[in-house]
Scaffold this motif. Structure first.
Motif, PDB file in Angstrom:
ATOM      1  N   GLU A 102       0.842  -1.198   0.000  1.00 40.01           N
ATOM      2  CA  GLU A 102       0.000   0.000   0.000  1.00 40.01           C
ATOM      3  C   GLU A 102       0.876   1.247   0.000  1.00 40.01           C
ATOM      4  O   GLU A 102       2.066   1.198   0.320  1.00 40.01           O
ATOM      5  CB  GLU A 102      -0.911  -0.006   1.227  1.00 40.01           C
ATOM      6  N   SER A 103       0.273   2.375  -0.344  1.00 38.97           N
ATOM      7  CA  SER A 103       1.043   3.612  -0.451  1.00 38.97           C
ATOM      8  C   SER A 103       1.664   4.024   0.877  1.00 38.97           C
ATOM      9  O   SER A 103       2.767   4.579   0.908  1.00 38.97           O
ATOM     10  CB  SER A 103       0.151   4.738  -0.986  1.00 38.97           C
ATOM     11  N   TYR A 104       0.973   3.714   1.986  1.00 40.22           N
ATOM     12  CA  TYR A 104       1.521   4.126   3.274  1.00 40.22           C
ATOM     13  C   TYR A 104       2.730   3.285   3.684  1.00 40.22           C
ATOM     14  O   TYR A 104       3.452   3.633   4.628  1.00 40.22           O
ATOM     15  CB  TYR A 104       0.439   4.052   4.364  1.00 40.22           C
ATOM     16  N   VAL A 105       2.974   2.169   2.981  1.00 39.84           N
ATOM     17  CA  VAL A 105       4.123   1.318   3.285  1.00 39.84           C
ATOM     18  C   VAL A 105       5.349   1.750   2.490  1.00 39.84           C
ATOM     19  O   VAL A 105       6.450   1.270   2.736  1.00 39.84           O
ATOM     20  CB  VAL A 105       3.787  -0.164   2.995  1.00 39.84           C
ATOM     21  N   LEU A 106       5.182   2.670   1.530  1.00 41.82           N
ATOM     22  CA  LEU A 106       6.317   3.099   0.721  1.00 41.82           C
ATOM     23  C   LEU A 106       7.410   3.741   1.567  1.00 41.82           C
ATOM     24  O   LEU A 106       8.597   3.655   1.228  1.00 41.82           O
ATOM     25  CB  LEU A 106       5.852   4.074  -0.366  1.00 41.82           C
ATOM     26  N   SER A 107       7.033   4.389   2.650  1.00 43.10           N
ATOM     27  CA  SER A 107       8.062   4.945   3.546  1.00 43.10           C
ATOM     28  C   SER A 107       8.918   3.839   4.150  1.00 43.10           C
ATOM     29  O   SER A 107      10.121   4.008   4.361  1.00 43.10           O
ATOM     30  CB  SER A 107       7.402   5.774   4.651  1.00 43.10           C
ATOM     31  N   THR A 108       8.291   2.675   4.412  1.00 38.87           N
ATOM     32  CA  THR A 108       9.051   1.535   4.902  1.00 38.87           C
ATOM     33  C   THR A 108      10.029   1.042   3.848  1.00 38.87           C
ATOM     34  O   THR A 108      11.157   0.637   4.162  1.00 38.87           O
ATOM     35  CB  THR A 108       8.098   0.385   5.295  1.00 38.87           C
ATOM     36  N   VAL A 109       9.602   1.068   2.597  1.00 39.93           N
ATOM     37  CA  VAL A 109      10.500   0.686   1.505  1.00 39.93           C
ATOM     38  C   VAL A 109      11.727   1.581   1.493  1.00 39.93           C
ATOM     39  O   VAL A 109      12.861   1.119   1.296  1.00 39.93           O
ATOM     40  CB  VAL A 109       9.762   0.778   0.153  1.00 39.93           C
TER      41      VAL A 109
END
Length: 704
Positions: A156-163
């Motif tokens: 999800e888009s909110y997980v991109l920061s984790t990436v």
């Protein structure tokens, strides 16, 4: 799959259960290492970059959803889907080819006997063939859609920061941590994939944000991955992109096997799929030309990946296969390799059927006026189809009976005799095959950043005195300074220039006006045949040779038959058409069924026009809408390479053409023309002597 960035026909309800089923299947192994059939063919392909989210409609999704179900109550299984789809595709293709052979036999029978029964069967059979062809193409599209297996690892888009945070040794600045600082979206009013009022579409992003977006849901299905692989060199180097992927794999590899539904597992597996797609699609332009990049990847896989799961061995095997194709095959395009695996007979029949079934739309895409005369043009079209060796003059045949590489002296002795003896269609076929050989070695990336290679909006892109190695890369370089660029485009343009020079040289070296008229007519007919067969590259090369300043002033043009002379205007109209729109050859359905070779210089000019203007916004973010349009235009290179020409090669005639082209490639046309009196307007002797007498008489009168 999230509703705000999905392709046509997707909703949250009809995809969540399928994704959960796939994750369960993947969770049975420690680290969802794909089986061999799943591993190969991960690259989305040109259609993904060209059509984007519209590549797969709801019908494709529904069809794939029902595959692999023995009963309606059973859950979906990826392996069962693949097996059933492969069986269906093999069966339909086999029946398709059998029907083609039957159709061709009926055609021959109808031409011989012209029986009423055969005539009535042909239209019905042709309709059935059209349906069968559509079904095979649909199944091929469903097969491509199976990259859904890679989409299960999207986040999800909110997980991109984790990436972004996952990499420990990023080579790029990671100071902006929130998504809004890395990616910029714009909202559309309507979207056919859901019932919401709007959908977020990526507009711009920082280099780090654009790389992180590769991990988002539907990045494969929306075409983002393929578009990124075509254009990432504008904002990051190959080394930076590889390091970004390797950092994510290193940081998540040890913990990814604990739970297949965790973000770390998804990031790890998605990294492998992105890396695989990169190798499959861009090995020839990134890894083959950069040994350091290739060594870094191999060393990482061998030391950190191969011992933990099956991905390492698969990737190393993929690299070896790609290297073997690059070094040992003339055609680098994967679609061409796929065609070679099929039998020669099957390939020809499939292509011939596509050609026959496309007759009803033939030339409808082109708005120029086509000559309908029944004079010299039609007589060449009515000639029997045979190879060039069947009509070679006996005194010249001995020079081709040895090896295909004949000395230039022998080719020079033969002169333009074979050009006049062979039909325009024969020469068109062999020139097309020669052009296809060089075109299938190019890649969409080769047409990017061509200004840095010295390519300009002129007929001759690279001066003859300047070699490809001496071209300065400091002028108008749109790629990053450390980004290595393959210069194959220069070879492609140099080859085009050589053919144009050859055409002009053959004409000006003819010692009689009659022979010049014959050669002018022959080249015009060849060019017409080429563009009608969608070989626009050779057609434009011949036009450039005929428009040479010396050639245009030849007296032979005045006595050229009117119907043949009209072809020159047709060629100019074709040139205007090609320059009018960057996607003019992708209109309609003809490019999917008929082979096409575009003009390399015209395509490079279209890309240069798209490259005009800034690539970044005021906040430093790169304009993804601009990059996406560039990727869409260059993707047509791979689209055209999927349908090769299947003419029977005449190696003797090809050898002769190669020698003549090489012999004249650096010729000075003005110097050649000066040695031939047929290139000048001749004044009759009586008229010339009368002029001298009149001049002397006038001079004598002035002294009296």
């Amino acid at each position: 799959l999230q509703s705000n960035s999905c392709g046509p026909g997707f909703t949250e309800g009809n995809t969540s259960s399928e994704e959960e089923a796939m994750i369960k299947i993947a969770g049975n192994s420690c680290l969802a290492s794909p089986n061999l059939p799943d591993f190969h063919g991960c690259s989305p392909g040109w259609s993904s970059a060209f059509y984007g989210a519209e590549c797969f409609d709801s019908e494709v999704h529904s069809y794939l959803k029902n595959l692999g179900k023995q009963k309606s109550s059973e859950s979906q299984n990826i392996d069962a889907k693949k097996v059933e789809l492969e069986q269906l595709l093999m069966m339909e293709t086999k029946n398709y080819r059998k029907t083609i052979k039957f159709y061709q036999k009926l055609l021959q029978k109808e031409r011989r006997s012209k029986g009423p029964e055969t005539k009535s069967m042909l239209p019905k059979l042709k309709g059935q063939l059209q349906e069968m062809k559509s079904k095979v193409q649909f199944l091929e599209l469903v097969k491509k859609y199976q990259m859904m297996y890679a989409e299960q690892w999207g986040v999800e888009s909110y997980v991109l920061s984790t990436v972004i945070h996952t990499g420990k040794t990023d080579t790029m600045d990671v100071a902006p941590m929130d998504e809004s600082s890395l990616l910029l979206y714009y909202n559309t009013e309507k979207h056919q994939c859901n019932n919401q009022n709007g959908v977020r579409v990526l507009q711009a992003g920082t280099p780090l944000g654009l790389m992180a977006y590769l991990y988002s849901r539907n990045a494969f299905l929306e075409g983002y991955v393929q578009q990124f692989l075509y254009t990432f060199r504008y904002f990051c180097t190959q080394e930076e992109f590889l390091q970004f992927l390797l950092d994510r794999i290193s940081s998540t590899l040890s913990s990814a096997s604990l739970d297949p539904s965790t973000p770390l597992t998804k990031i790890c597996n998605r990294s492998f799929y992105i890396l695989q797609a990169w190798i499959e699609d861009c090995y020839s332009v990134d890894f083959a030309t950069n040994t350091d990049l290739l060594s870094t990847l191999k060393e990482f896989i061998s030391s950190k990946v191969a011992s933990l799961n099956g991905y390492g061995e698969r990737l190393l095997s993929l690299l070896e296969d790609a290297s073997a194709r690059k070094s040992g095959s003339a055609d680098q395009c994967s679609s061409v390799d796929k065609c070679k695996e099929e039998s020669e007979e099957g390939r020809k029949t499939l292509h011939s059927l596509c050609k026959k079934l496309s007759e009803d739309v033939s030339r409808k895409n082109f708005y120029w006026k086509l000559s309908k005369g029944m004079g010299p043009i039609s007589q060449y079209q009515r000639q029997r189809l045979h190879t060039g060796s069947a009509v070679l003059a006996k005194p010249c045949c001995n020079s081709f009976t040895e090896e295909s590489s004949v000395s230039f002296a022998r080719a020079d002795e033969v002169g333009p005799f074979l050009l006049i003896e062979c039909s325009a269609q024969q020469l068109c076929w062999q020139l097309t095959l020669l052009q296809q050989e060089v075109f299938h070695k190019c890649h969409p990336v080769h047409f990017l950043n061509s200004r840095a290679l010295g390519v300009k909006d002129k007929c001759v892109a690279v001066p003859k005195a300047v070699s490809a190695d001496t071209v300065s890369l400091k002028v108008c370089n749109l790629f990053l300074s450390k980004c290595i660029q393959d210069q194959y485009l220069l070879q492609l343009l140099k080859n085009a220039d050589s053919i144009s020079t050859w055409v002009a040289a053959e004409i000006v070296t003819c010692h009689t006006t009659k022979r010049q008229v014959s050669l002018l007519s022959k080249f015009l007919l060849i060019a017409k045949c080429c563009y009608e067969q969608r070989n626009f590259a050779t057609a434009m090369q011949i036009l450039a040779g005929l428009e040479n300043l010396i050639v245009r002033q030849l007296p032979a043009w005045k006595i050229l038959p009117a119907k043949v002379a009209e072809i020159m205007e047709e060629l100019k109209a074709v040139e205007v058409f090609l320059k009018s729109d960057s996607l003019c050859l992708m209109e309609g359905e003809r490019f999917k069924t008929l082979p096409t070779i575009p003009s390399a210089h015209v395509l490079a000019m279209h890309v240069q026009q798209l490259e005009t203007g800034g690539f970044t916004m005021t906040n430093g973010a790169h304009k993804w809408t601009k990059l996406r349009n560039i990727a869409k235009v260059v993707s047509q290179v791979h689209a055209f390479q999927e349908n090769p020409y299947t003419y029977a090669p005449d190696f003797k005639l090809q050898s002769y053409l190669r020698q003549r082209i090489t012999h004249f490639k650096d010729a000075d046309i003005s110097a050649l023309a000066a040695d031939n009196c047929a290139n000048f307007h001749q004044i009759p002797a009586e008229k010339h002597s009368r002029k001298i007498q009149d001049t002397l008489r006038r001079m004598k009168a002035t002294f009296q």
